[in-house]
Motif scaffolding. Structure first.
Motif, PDB file in Angstrom:
ATOM      1  N   GLN A   1      -8.213  41.916  16.837  1.00  0.00           N
ATOM      2  CA  GLN A   1      -9.628  42.241  16.787  1.00  0.00           C
ATOM      3  C   GLN A   1     -10.258  42.233  18.167  1.00  0.00           C
ATOM      4  OE1 GLN A   1     -11.408  39.664  13.877  1.00  0.00           O
ATOM      5  NE2 GLN A   1     -11.108  41.166  12.278  1.00  0.00           N
ATOM      6  N   SER A   2      -9.688  41.503  19.119  1.00  0.00           N
ATOM      7  CA  SER A   2     -10.272  41.426  20.440  1.00  0.00           C
ATOM      8  C   SER A   2     -10.134  42.729  21.223  1.00  0.00           C
ATOM      9  CB  SER A   2      -9.650  40.268  21.226  1.00  0.00           C
ATOM     10  OG  SER A   2      -8.309  40.550  21.528  1.00  0.00           O
ATOM     11  N   ILE A   3      -9.329  43.658  20.753  1.00  0.00           N
ATOM     12  CA  ILE A   3      -9.202  44.951  21.421  1.00  0.00           C
ATOM     13  C   ILE A   3     -10.529  45.699  21.356  1.00  0.00           C
ATOM     14  CG2 ILE A   3      -8.089  47.213  21.234  1.00  0.00           C
ATOM     15  CD1 ILE A   3      -5.506  45.781  20.725  1.00  0.00           C
TER      16      ILE A   3
ATOM     17  N   GLN B   1     -19.493  45.452  18.712  1.00  0.00           N
ATOM     18  CA  GLN B   1     -20.378  46.610  18.904  1.00  0.00           C
ATOM     19  C   GLN B   1     -19.566  47.907  18.935  1.00  0.00           C
ATOM     20  OE1 GLN B   1     -22.701  46.481  22.485  1.00  0.00           O
ATOM     21  NE2 GLN B   1     -23.964  48.204  21.879  1.00  0.00           N
ATOM     22  N   THR B   2     -18.458  47.905  19.660  1.00  0.00           N
ATOM     23  CA  THR B   2     -17.598  49.087  19.715  1.00  0.00           C
ATOM     24  C   THR B   2     -17.008  49.395  18.349  1.00  0.00           C
ATOM     25  OG1 THR B   2     -17.042  48.620  22.019  1.00  0.00           O
ATOM     26  CG2 THR B   2     -15.561  50.093  20.824  1.00  0.00           C
ATOM     27  N   TRP B   3     -16.562  48.364  17.642  1.00  0.00           N
ATOM     28  CA  TRP B   3     -15.972  48.575  16.327  1.00  0.00           C
ATOM     29  C   TRP B   3     -16.988  49.158  15.356  1.00  0.00           C
ATOM     30  CZ3 TRP B   3     -11.971  50.014  14.070  1.00  0.00           C
ATOM     31  CH2 TRP B   3     -11.856  49.949  12.695  1.00  0.00           C
ATOM     32  N   SER B   4     -18.242  48.758  15.457  1.00  0.00           N
ATOM     33  CA  SER B   4     -19.247  49.289  14.528  1.00  0.00           C
ATOM     34  C   SER B   4     -19.384  50.802  14.678  1.00  0.00           C
ATOM     35  CB  SER B   4     -20.589  48.593  14.711  1.00  0.00           C
ATOM     36  OG  SER B   4     -21.179  48.923  15.945  1.00  0.00           O
ATOM     37  N   VAL B   5     -19.223  51.310  15.894  1.00  0.00           N
ATOM     38  CA  VAL B   5     -19.272  52.764  16.118  1.00  0.00           C
ATOM     39  C   VAL B   5     -18.011  53.420  15.558  1.00  0.00           C
ATOM     40  CG1 VAL B   5     -19.301  54.569  17.887  1.00  0.00           C
ATOM     41  CG2 VAL B   5     -20.750  52.546  18.149  1.00  0.00           C
TER      42      VAL B   5
END
Length: 51
Positions: A6-8, A12-16
């Motif tokens: 998950q740290s990749i 905020q980036t994952w939400s996009v």
């Protein structure tokens, strides 16, 4: 291992990414809670030259 994957992506980036992926992802193929881990694993493999 899940935290490492998950740290990749930052939250905020994952939400996009998640919004874009959900638009085109076939439903029923993978539970949504495993999607972030799977995508992170793909990116990790690409970044590290793993097969």
């Amino acid at each position: 291992m899940m935290n490492m994957m998950q740290s990749i992506f930052s939250d905020q980036t994952w939400s996009v990414w998640e919004t874009l992926i959900e638009e085109v992802r076939p439903k029923g193929k993978m539970p949504p809670e495993n999607l972030r881990q799977a995508i992170s694993a793909i990116f990790w493999c690409h970044q590290n030259g793993a097969r």
